[in-house]
Design a protein around this motif. Structure first.
Motif, short mmCIF file in Angstrom:
data_model
loop_
_atom_site.label_atom_id
_atom_site.label_comp_id
_atom_site.label_asym_id
_atom_site.label_seq_id
_atom_site.Cartn_x
_atom_site.Cartn_y
_atom_site.Cartn_z
N VAL A 170 1.14 -1.42 0.32
CA VAL A 170 -0.10 -0.30 0.17
C VAL A 170 0.77 1.00 -0.02
CG1 VAL A 170 -1.81 1.25 1.46
CG2 VAL A 170 -1.89 -0.83 1.31
N PHE A 171 0.83 2.26 -0.84
CA PHE A 171 1.27 3.02 -0.82
C PHE A 171 1.37 3.89 0.19
CE2 PHE A 171 2.38 7.69 -2.81
CZ PHE A 171 3.46 7.53 -2.83
N PRO A 172 1.79 4.53 1.10
CA PRO A 172 0.61 5.66 2.10
C PRO A 172 0.83 7.31 2.25
CG PRO A 172 3.01 5.08 2.30
CD PRO A 172 3.25 4.48 1.72
N ASP A 173 1.47 7.37 1.05
CA ASP A 173 1.06 8.98 0.46
C ASP A 173 -0.33 9.05 0.41
OD1 ASP A 173 4.02 7.96 0.97
OD2 ASP A 173 4.56 10.02 -0.04
N ASP A 174 -0.68 8.22 -0.69
CA ASP A 174 -2.44 8.41 -1.15
C ASP A 174 -3.62 8.00 -0.28
OD1 ASP A 174 -1.17 9.63 -3.30
OD2 ASP A 174 -1.14 7.51 -4.22
N ASN A 175 -3.16 6.79 0.44
CA ASN A 175 -3.84 6.28 1.66
C ASN A 175 -4.36 6.50 2.74
OD1 ASN A 175 -5.25 3.73 1.99
ND2 ASN A 175 -3.47 2.67 3.34
N ALA A 176 -3.08 7.88 3.34
CA ALA A 176 -3.55 9.01 4.45
C ALA A 176 -4.20 9.59 4.15
CB ALA A 176 -2.01 9.15 4.71
N HIS A 177 -4.65 9.76 2.75
CA HIS A 177 -5.65 10.62 1.99
C HIS A 177 -6.85 10.40 1.48
CE1 HIS A 177 -3.28 13.78 3.92
NE2 HIS A 177 -1.77 13.14 3.18
N GLY A 178 -7.15 9.48 1.70
CA GLY A 178 -8.39 8.58 1.38
C GLY A 178 -8.40 8.54 -0.27
N LYS A 179 -6.91 8.71 -1.01
CA LYS A 179 -7.35 8.36 -2.09
C LYS A 179 -6.84 7.15 -2.75
CE LYS A 179 -4.81 13.13 -2.99
NZ LYS A 179 -3.44 13.35 -3.07
N GLY A 180 -7.63 5.94 -1.88
CA GLY A 180 -6.97 5.09 -2.40
C GLY A 180 -5.69 3.95 -1.82
N GLU A 181 -5.66 2.40 -1.78
CA GLU A 181 -4.08 2.23 -1.73
C GLU A 181 -3.09 1.90 -2.74
OE1 GLU A 181 -5.42 -2.24 -0.46
OE2 GLU A 181 -5.96 -1.20 1.91
N ASN A 182 -3.23 2.09 -4.08
CA ASN A 182 -2.46 2.13 -4.94
C ASN A 182 -1.11 1.41 -4.79
OD1 ASN A 182 -4.70 4.43 -6.25
ND2 ASN A 182 -3.87 5.88 -4.77
N PRO A 183 -1.00 0.28 -4.87
CA PRO A 183 0.46 -0.09 -4.35
C PRO A 183 1.70 0.36 -5.25
CG PRO A 183 -1.49 -2.03 -4.79
CD PRO A 183 -2.34 -0.74 -4.69
N GLN A 184 2.32 0.24 -4.88
CA GLN A 184 3.95 0.13 -4.95
C GLN A 184 4.68 -0.79 -5.12
OE1 GLN A 184 5.21 4.23 -5.06
NE2 GLN A 184 2.96 5.16 -5.85
N TRP A 185 5.64 -0.63 -5.90
CA TRP A 185 7.12 -1.95 -5.35
C TRP A 185 7.54 -0.96 -4.13
CZ3 TRP A 185 8.02 -6.58 -6.41
CH2 TRP A 185 7.08 -7.01 -7.79
N LEU A 186 8.50 -2.01 -3.37
CA LEU A 186 9.41 -1.18 -2.15
C LEU A 186 10.45 -1.52 -2.18
CD1 LEU A 186 8.97 0.09 0.53
CD2 LEU A 186 7.95 -1.59 1.51
N TYR A 187 11.05 -0.84 -2.02
CA TYR A 187 12.87 -1.17 -2.12
C TYR A 187 13.41 -0.36 -0.88
CZ TYR A 187 11.79 -0.94 -7.45
OH TYR A 187 10.92 -0.92 -8.16
N THR A 188 14.21 -1.62 -0.21
CA THR A 188 15.28 -0.93 0.73
C THR A 188 16.08 -0.46 -0.26
OG1 THR A 188 14.51 -2.56 2.51
CG2 THR A 188 16.67 -1.27 3.05
N VAL A 189 16.78 0.49 -0.01
CA VAL A 189 17.52 1.35 -0.93
C VAL A 189 19.18 2.31 0.65
CG1 VAL A 189 18.68 3.75 -1.35
CG2 VAL A 189 16.22 2.27 -1.93
#
Length: 219
Positions: A170-189
Motif C-alpha cells: 500500500v502506498f501510504p502517501d495516497d492512503n493517508a488521504h482517502g485516495k486509495g491504496e494504490n500499491p507500489q513496489w517497495l525497495y530497501t535502499v
C-alpha cells in the motif's frame, strides 16, 4: 510532510538514551491509551496512514512537549472528531451530547488476541514489474509535501543503491488521504554516511531506508 515527527539528522534534541530494562508502560494510563487507540482503529473508519498523519499534524510545540502515548491520544481525538464519532465538546466534557457515527465494527475483549495476532498486512499485488533491480544506483526525489510521506527529509535528493526488492505494498502517501491504496513496489535502499551526513561523517556508516518506487529516480 516536514513536521515535528521527522527529526532524523536534526540537532539540539540531545542524544538517544535507551532506558535499560525499560517497561512496556511507564504509567497505568498508557495501557489505556494503547487500548483506546486500537479499539478506535477497529471501527474501520480510517487507515493506519491517516492515523499517522493525524499525529504529524499536532502543532510542533505541543508535539515535542508530549510523551509517546499523549501523541497517540491527541491523534485519536482528531480522528474521532473528523469522522463524526464525537465532538470536541464531548471529548472535553467526557459525556455524550449527541448521537455520533456508528462504527462498522466493535473490538470486543474476546477478539483482541486474534486481531493482534493477525495484525494489519499491507502487502498488495501490482500488475507491473519492478522498475529497479538489486545493485542499481538510484536517487531519491527532492520534494517537501504538506501531506503524508514516508520518505524522511534527511534522505531526499540522495544517491543510494537498491539492496532488496521487498515486494509491493500500500502506498501510504495516497492512503493517508482517502485516495486509495494504490500499491507500489517497495525497495530497501542503502546510502553511505557521507551521502547522507556530508563532510565528517563516519566512513563506515551506512543508512538503509524502505522507499516506495515513486520516491526513486534512475541515476
Amino acid at each position: 510532510m516536514n513536521g515535528p515527527h521527522d527529526l532524523g539528522g536534526q540537532m539540539g534534541f540531545g542524544p538517544v538514551a535507551p532506558e535499560k530494562d525499560e517497561p512496556c508502560f511507564h504509567a497505568e494510563w498508557e495501557k489505556r491509551a494503547l487500548g483506546i487507540t486500537l479499539s478506535c482503529g477497529a471501527f474501520g473508519a480510517w487507515t493506519i496512514d491517516e492515523s499517522r498523519h493525524a499525529r504529524e499534524n499536532i502543532p510542533p510545540a505541543d508535539y515535542l512537549a508530549a510523551s509517546y502515548y499523549e501523541i497517540w491520544i491527541r491523534g485519536v481525538e482528531t480522528l474521532l472528531v473528523r469522522h463524526g464519532f464525537a465532538t470536541r465538546e464531548e471529548l472535553m466534557s467526557g459525556h455524550t451530547l449527541q448521537e455520533g457515527t456508528a462504527p462498522k465494527r466493535v473490538l470486543k475483549a474476546e477478539m483482541v488476541s486474534a486481531v493482534l495476532a493477525w495484525g494489519g498486512p499491507c502487502d498488495r499485488p501490482v500488475d507491473t514489474a519492478p522498475r529497479f533491480a538489486v545493485g542499481e544506483t538510484v536517487r531519491t526525489r527532492n520534494f517537501n509535501p504538506a501531506t503524508h510521506t514516508r520518505l524522511p527529509r534527511y534522505a531526499r535528493a540522495k544517491r543510494g543503491v537498491v539492496e532488496v526488492v521487498q515486494g509491493s505494498f500500500v502506498f501510504p502517501d495516497d492512503n493517508a488521504h482517502g485516495k486509495g491504496e494504490n500499491p507500489q513496489w517497495l525497495y530497501t535502499v542503502v546510502f553511505d554516511g557521507g551521502e547522507i551526513w556530508g563532510e565528517g561523517a563516519d566512513p563506515s556508516l551506512t543508512v538503509s531506508i524502505d522507499a516506495w518506487e515513486s520516491y526513486l529516480e534512475r541515476v
